[in-house]
Design an enzyme around this catalytic site. Structure first.
Site, PDB file in Angstrom:
ATOM      1  N   TYR A  69       0.831  -1.221   0.000  1.00 42.70           N
ATOM      2  CA  TYR A  69       0.000   0.000   0.000  1.00 42.70           C
ATOM      3  C   TYR A  69       0.861   1.266   0.000  1.00 42.70           C
ATOM      4  O   TYR A  69       2.061   1.206   0.173  1.00 42.70           O
ATOM      5  CB  TYR A  69      -1.068  -0.016   1.091  1.00 42.70           C
ATOM      6  CG  TYR A  69      -0.676  -0.047   2.555  1.00 42.70           C
ATOM      7  CD1 TYR A  69       0.550   0.385   3.032  1.00 42.70           C
ATOM      8  CD2 TYR A  69      -1.614  -0.490   3.492  1.00 42.70           C
ATOM      9  CE1 TYR A  69       0.846   0.363   4.379  1.00 42.70           C
ATOM     10  CE2 TYR A  69      -1.328  -0.511   4.855  1.00 42.70           C
ATOM     11  CZ  TYR A  69      -0.090  -0.078   5.284  1.00 42.70           C
ATOM     12  OH  TYR A  69       0.198  -0.084   6.617  1.00 42.70           O
ATOM     13  N   GLU A  70       0.187   2.368  -0.260  1.00 43.02           N
ATOM     14  CA  GLU A  70       0.879   3.656  -0.486  1.00 43.02           C
ATOM     15  C   GLU A  70       1.860   3.564  -1.652  1.00 43.02           C
ATOM     16  O   GLU A  70       2.912   4.207  -1.657  1.00 43.02           O
ATOM     17  CB  GLU A  70       1.631   4.112   0.776  1.00 43.02           C
ATOM     18  CG  GLU A  70       0.764   4.627   1.873  1.00 43.02           C
ATOM     19  CD  GLU A  70      -0.197   5.698   1.427  1.00 43.02           C
ATOM     20  OE1 GLU A  70       0.108   6.421   0.464  1.00 43.02           O
ATOM     21  OE2 GLU A  70      -1.271   5.787   2.040  1.00 43.02           O
ATOM     22  N   GLY A  71       1.519   2.779  -2.643  1.00 42.05           N
ATOM     23  CA  GLY A  71       2.395   2.604  -3.800  1.00 42.05           C
ATOM     24  C   GLY A  71       3.304   1.417  -3.569  1.00 42.05           C
ATOM     25  O   GLY A  71       4.101   1.398  -2.618  1.00 42.05           O
TER      26      GLY A  71
END
Ligand SMILES: Cc1cc2nc3c(=O)[nH]c(=O)nc-3n(C[C@H](O)[C@H](O)[C@H](O)COP(=O)(O)OP(=O)(O)OC[C@H]3O[C@@H](n4cnc5c(N)ncnc54)[C@H](O)[C@@H]3O)c2cc1C
Length: 632
Positions: free
Chosen positions: A464-466
């Protein structure tokens, strides 16, 4: 099984060493923005923070895994104990540690907030996600919110009356946010009506606070296609009510009537389901539906634009940068907890005789391979913590340095480090928690030791968050190629400076000195690491526009290489400081000697991998790209 998952001890000695010796907290404290702050304050804050997280938050970690939140009639009931712990967290002022005093925060440097957040995440990754997203929401408001929006929202977010969320992802828009479809239709009163579906929204619905402020990416009706047509909106779960502090008035001169005492009404945003996940099960991951016309406001959730139309992604990047850095810190945090458990287990589990001979079976910490695993964990954690804190210090300077040019320069250094902190530290968390399980042997695979939970929890961090690939794309494209390698070369210069300092120190203490061999090994591997990184930076610059597919075939290895070399640089700096302190008898001799040994281990076993990584990046693209799709 006494290696209990409930035990967590904040590594304060290392945190203070990093803050003082590597991240320059004393120099930061001299800035007018931090008047009254000093290292003693920092130590006191860390002590209090440790007490709170060890005593209140850490014991709830396992509870969360066993009793995840439940969704009933659209309402989420969180894990028992979480609401009280969150209340103690916000009442203790912890949400506001690094946020401005004018909004009720404590105004402390971000470099001190980093270890505070590390403790919270080590204590309980699932619970920590709620404040993490609120932190990011506050950052976005500070950058893009109007003064009215800042005044309206930030104090409530800091006090914990409200929490923040980040609504980017949709079923068809994950890594690629250009595909966002959620709609925002302007209303005559200056507000917007939002409709669409967001998925995977962390803490998107819960009972920890009285209201939730969703930060939503959406498109206005005439917005251009792609990333240039995305705007950012603040959408509270409840609008109206006493004080109507939902942003309805004063945004752009228009008032919607929400401020004039209208009743608190349920906005048109709904949690349709909670995901069943591999880890962080106590963090409710929600499907949120906007515009179901089920609430008290009519069809479409009422929201207010943050910043200018069509610049939403830009603002969201601010939020994402803060969140990406914070997720990197999550990586160190969960790794630290796993390391502590592995050490405890290795000291008590008796199995097999010593390879060099022993009358009876020994505790497994005696076995060289168990030590190798523990040292790998320790070295990755210490390097990661140091890199994160140094990056945080750049952000503080970027905010508060006296000189404009200096501020810009620190901003660029910080931004270069963000994808590395996010990508490398979270991949390391996977490695470290996996090693923790290995140290536990079969017992690690059993849920009751708690190490399995850490392993499962850690796995999301590199996604997550890239994902790591998205961080690596950022490092290659925006952070290295775009400025022609200017910032990358500054880091290379900095490494050269550390090599020079090592050489001078070895000469000063004499090659025969006990620690000289350690410093010499560190210097040798650091030099080879710098050369490897330089070779790759040159390769990226020479080929980025000519043969992009080849360059991006090596993007994740480049990120790993940068992490290893820059993390190794911090370990080398740490060894230099520790050596000098040890010689001056300034500090805990055992801690300082261990720091040098850990830095030496990092150099011999981790930095030493750098040349191999560089070779793979600069010559290995054909193997990545050659097979036809059909051959897979
Ligand atoms: C537990 C959890 C919590 C989350 N919380 C939130 C939240 O609070 N808010 C929110 O908005 N989202 C949240 N997310 C969503 C999360 O950010 C996305 O899952 C993540 O960004 C990846 O997107 P995706 O799942 O669509 O994967 P995809 O984008 O489909 O990626 C699949 C694979 O393709 C690779 N890939 C894709 N594009 C590229 C590229 N350009 N170059 C190289 N490789 C590429 C990826 O690296 C990955 O390996 C959460 C997700 C989970 C699982």
């Amino acid at each position: 099984m006494s290696s209990s998952s409930a035990t967590y001890r904040a590594p304060i000695a290392d945190m203070l060493f990093v803050l003082r010796q590597l991240a320059g907290i004393d120099e930061l404290a001299a800035l007018p923005a931090y008047e009254g702050f000093d290292i003693d304050t920092a130590a006191a804050v860390l002590d209090e923070c440790a007490k709170f997280n060890e005593g209140v938050v850490a014991p709830l970690n396992r509870t969360g895994d066993l009793q995840p939140p439940v969704l009933t009639d659209g309402q989420v009931t969180s894990t028992p104990g979480f609401a009280d712990a969150f209340r103690s967290f916000v009442d203790g002022g912890w949400q506001g540690v690094q946020h401005p005093e004018r909004f009720g925060g404590q105004g402390l440097p971000g470099v001190l907030a980093a270890p505070c957040r590390e403790m919270l995440n080590a204590a309980n990754l699932s619970l920590a996600l709620c404040p993490l997203l609120t932190d990011s929401a506050i950052e976005a408001l500070l950058v893009a919110g109007s003064p009215e929006q800042q005044a309206r929202y930030i104090p409530k977010l800091i006090s914990g009356e409200w929490t923040g969320t980040m609504n980017l992802t949709e079923p068809q828009a994950g890594s690629d946010l250009a595909l966002v479809r959620t709609k925002a239709v302007p209303q005559p009163d200056g507000s917007y009506r939002i409709s669409g579906q967001k998925i995977f929204i962390t803490w998107g619905e819960h009972d920890l606070a009285e209201n939730i402020l969703h930060f939503v990416l959406a498109r206005t009706p005439d917005a251009p296609e792609g990333v240039k047509g995305i705007s950012l909106f603040a959408v509270p779960k409840y609008v109206g009510g006493e004080g109507a502090d939902d942003g309805a008035g004063g945004m752009s001169g228009e008032a919607s009537g929400e401020r004039d005492g209208s009743a608190r009404r349920r906005n048109d945003v709904w949690c349709a389901s909670l995901e069943h996940k591999l880890g962080i099960t106590a963090s409710p991951t929600c499907v949120l539906l906007y515009g179901e016309d089920k609430g008290e406001v009519g069809a479409g959730a009422i929201g207010w634009r943050i910043g200018e139309e069509n610049r939403g992604l830009e603002y969201m990047f601010v939020m994402m940068n803060a969140a990406r850095f914070a997720v990197g810190v999550q990586g160190v945090a969960v790794a630290e907890r796993a390391y502590q458990q592995a050490v405890a287990y290795a000291k008590e589990r008796v199995q097999s005789r010593d390879v060099a001979g022993s009358p009876a079976a020994v505790t497994i910490i005696h076995h060289p391979d168990v030590r190798r695993m523990l040292m790998t964990m320790r070295a990755l954690i210490e390097a990661g913590r140091a890199l994160a804190c140094v990056a945080a210090a750049h952000a503080d300077w970027a905010e508060h340095a006296a000189d404009d040019g200096e501020r810009r320069q620190h901003r660029r250094l910080h931004e270069f480090l963000v994808p590395i902190v996010k990508g490398w530290l979270t991949e390391n968390a996977n490695e470290v928690t996996s090693l923790a399980m290995q140290v536990h042997g079969g017992m690690g695979y059993m849920e009751e030791t708690g190490v399995a939970q850490l392993y499962r929890d850690a796995r999301i961090l590199a996604i997550y968050e890239g994902t790591t690939a998205i961080q690596a794309n950022d490092l290659v494209g925006r952070k290295t190629a775009r400025d022609g390698g200017a910032i990358a070369r500054q880091f290379l210069q900095l490494i050269g400076g550390v090599e020079q300092a090592l050489a001078e120190r070895i000469e000063a203490i004499g090659a025969g000195a006990a620690t000289a061999a350690d410093l010499a090994a560190i210097a040798r591997h650091l030099g080879a690491g710098r050369q490897a990184l330089e070779e790759v930076v040159d390769y990226v610059l020479a080929n980025h526009d000519r043969d992009a597919r080849a360059v991006y075939a090596g993007s994740v290895p480049y990120l790993k290489l940068a992490g290893i070399v820059l993390g190794g640089t911090q370990m080398a700096r740490a060894a230099l400081k520790a050596e000098a302190m040890l010689r001056a008898q300034a500090g805990d001799a055992q801690f300082l000697a261990a720091k040098i040994t850990t830095a030496r281990f990092f150099a011999d076993h981790i930095l030493a991998l750098a040349p191999g990584l560089a070779a793979g990046i600069t010559t290995g693209a054909p193997g990545v790209l050659e097979l036809s799709e059909a051959a897979f």
